[in-house]
Design a protein around this motif. Structure first.
Motif, PDB file in Angstrom:
ATOM      1  N   THR A 240       0.832  -1.206   0.000  1.00  0.00           N
ATOM      2  CA  THR A 240       0.000   0.000   0.000  1.00  0.00           C
ATOM      3  C   THR A 240       0.864   1.252   0.000  1.00  0.00           C
ATOM      4  O   THR A 240       1.979   1.256   0.523  1.00  0.00           O
ATOM      5  N   THR A 241       0.333   2.289  -0.591  1.00  0.00           N
ATOM      6  CA  THR A 241       0.914   3.617  -0.431  1.00  0.00           C
ATOM      7  C   THR A 241       0.450   4.172   0.913  1.00  0.00           C
ATOM      8  O   THR A 241      -0.465   3.637   1.533  1.00  0.00           O
ATOM      9  N   LEU A 242       1.048   5.268   1.331  1.00  0.00           N
ATOM     10  CA  LEU A 242       0.565   5.973   2.523  1.00  0.00           C
ATOM     11  C   LEU A 242       1.004   7.428   2.463  1.00  0.00           C
ATOM     12  O   LEU A 242       2.175   7.720   2.226  1.00  0.00           O
TER      13      LEU A 242
ATOM     14  N   HIS B 277       5.192  10.091   3.854  1.00  0.00           N
ATOM     15  CA  HIS B 277       4.740   9.790   2.492  1.00  0.00           C
ATOM     16  C   HIS B 277       5.562   8.662   1.889  1.00  0.00           C
ATOM     17  O   HIS B 277       6.791   8.678   1.935  1.00  0.00           O
ATOM     18  N   ILE B 278       4.850   7.691   1.313  1.00  0.00           N
ATOM     19  CA  ILE B 278       5.501   6.631   0.550  1.00  0.00           C
ATOM     20  C   ILE B 278       4.531   6.157  -0.523  1.00  0.00           C
ATOM     21  O   ILE B 278       3.357   5.920  -0.250  1.00  0.00           O
TER      22      ILE B 278
ATOM     23  N   PRO C 281       9.426   5.801   4.757  1.00  0.00           N
ATOM     24  CA  PRO C 281       8.709   6.904   4.105  1.00  0.00           C
ATOM     25  C   PRO C 281       9.530   8.182   4.133  1.00  0.00           C
ATOM     26  O   PRO C 281      10.484   8.310   4.908  1.00  0.00           O
ATOM     27  N   ASP C 282       9.182   9.126   3.289  1.00  0.00           N
ATOM     28  CA  ASP C 282       9.686  10.484   3.447  1.00  0.00           C
ATOM     29  C   ASP C 282       9.032  11.063   4.695  1.00  0.00           C
ATOM     30  O   ASP C 282       7.814  10.971   4.863  1.00  0.00           O
ATOM     31  N   LEU C 283       9.828  11.666   5.562  1.00  0.00           N
ATOM     32  CA  LEU C 283       9.320  12.241   6.805  1.00  0.00           C
ATOM     33  C   LEU C 283       9.845  13.666   6.955  1.00  0.00           C
ATOM     34  O   LEU C 283      11.039  13.911   6.773  1.00  0.00           O
TER      35      LEU C 283
END
Length: 261
Positions: free
Chosen positions: A96-98, A112-113, A174-176
Motif C-alpha cells: 500500500t501507499t501511505l 509519504h511513501i 517513508p519520506d518524513l
C-alpha cells in the motif's frame, strides 16, 4: 492563537473496479490516505491494516516528538503487514501507499511513501507537497542530477510503476518531515484515483471555490468519476482554522476498505 483542523473524507469505488482497495482517515490530529494493491483481497487488507494501525495516533502528541511518533507508527504498521503476509501466503504480493499528516497545533508531521499525494492550498496558490515514488519520477530526478533529460517514452511507460511502498518488507522508509501550518491553509491528501483523472488546475479551482470541506471532497470525487474513474477514488481535506471556531468536537471519519474492516 490556538488552531485546529476542520476535516472531511470520502472514498468511492470508481467506475471500473469491483472493490475498493483505498482507505482513508480524518480526525482531529491525524489525516491519512492509503491506496492498496496486490489482487482482489490484498489491496483491501494492506490499506485497511495500515490505516487501522495509524488511528491510535489520533491523540495529543508533543511537538518535539511529532515526526518521530509518526515514523514509529508507520514502521509498526509495516510490521503488521509483515505478520499478515506470513499468516496469509495468498497475500504475499500485497502492499500500500501511505500519505499521512499528524498535527499538534501549528506543527504538522508529514509521512509519504508511494504515489498517493498531498496538496496544500495557501494564499491562493496550490502546491504539491509530496513527490511520487514512481520509476518515471526517479528517472527524471537521476537525469536532472546528471544534467540531462529522461527519455519521455521511457518515463511514460514507467509512470505507474512504484519503487517504494509499504509491504511488510524491511527498509520501507517513508519520506518524513515537519511542516508549519498557517491559519487558512487547506490540505488535500488523495489516492491517484483522484489525482490521475483530475488535473492540478481543477483541484485548485475546487479547493478554492468550495468552502465546506465535505462538499469539496464530494465534488472532487464526482469529477474523477465524470472523467472515467478508472481507479478507486479517495480524498481527505483538512482546513486550518481557529480552534474557537469549532463549536463542538467532530467525529473521526474512516472511509474505504478500512471502514469495512
Amino acid at each position: 492563537m490556538n488552531v485546529a483542523i476542520r476535516y472531511a473524507a470520502g472514498s468511492d469505488i470508481g467506475c471500473n473496479r469491483e472493490n475498493n482497495e483505498d482507505s482513508g482517515y480524518a480526525g482531529a490530529r491525524l489525516i491519512a490516505v492509503a491506496d492498496g494493491m496486490g489482487g482482489y483481497a490484498g489491496g483491501e487488507v494492506a490499506s485497511s491494516t495500515v490505516i487501522g494501525s495509524l488511528r491510535s495516533l489520533d491523540t495529543a502528541t508533543p511537538n518535539d516528538d511529532l515526526v518521530e511518533s509518526l515514523g514509529r507508527a508507520v514502521a509498526e504498521a509495516n510490521e503488521k503487514l509483515r505478520i499478515v503476509r506470513e499468516e496469509r501466503p495468498d497475500l504475499s504480493r500485497m502492499g500500500t501507499t501511505l500519505t499521512a499528516m499528524l498535527w499538534s497545533g501549528r506543527s504538522v508531521a508529514l509521512a509519504h511513501i508511494g504515489d498517493s499525494r498531498g496538496y496544500l492550498l495557501r494564499d491562493g496558490e496550490l502546491y504539491q507537497i509530496t513527490q511520487d515514488h514512481t520509476m518515471d519520477e526517479l528517472l527524471k530526478e537521476e537525469a536532472k542530477q546528471a544534467g540531462g533529460h529522461a527519455d519521455p517514452a521511457e518515463t511514460s511507460r514507467l509512470s505507474h510503476v512504484l519503487y517504494r511502498v509499504l509491504d511488510g518488507r524491511d527498509d520501507r522508509e517513508p519520506d518524513l518531515r515537519l511542516r508549519e501550518a498557517r491559519l487558512g491553509d487547506r490540505y488535500l491528501l488523495c489516492s491517484d484515483g483522484l489525482s490521475g483523472p483530475v488535473d492540478a488546475q481543477t483541484i485548485y479551482e475546487v479547493l478554492s471555490a468550495e468552502a465546506d470541506p465535505r462538499r469539496a471532497v464530494a465534488r472532487l470525487i464526482q469529477i474523477a468519476r465524470d472523467n472515467g474513474g478508472p481507479d478507486n477514488i479517495t480524498g481527505v481535506i483538512a482546513d486550518v482554522v481557529e480552534a474557537d471556531h469549532l463549536t463542538e468536537p467532530e467525529q473521526a471519519i474512516t472511509v474505504g476498505a478500512a471502514a469495512q474492516a
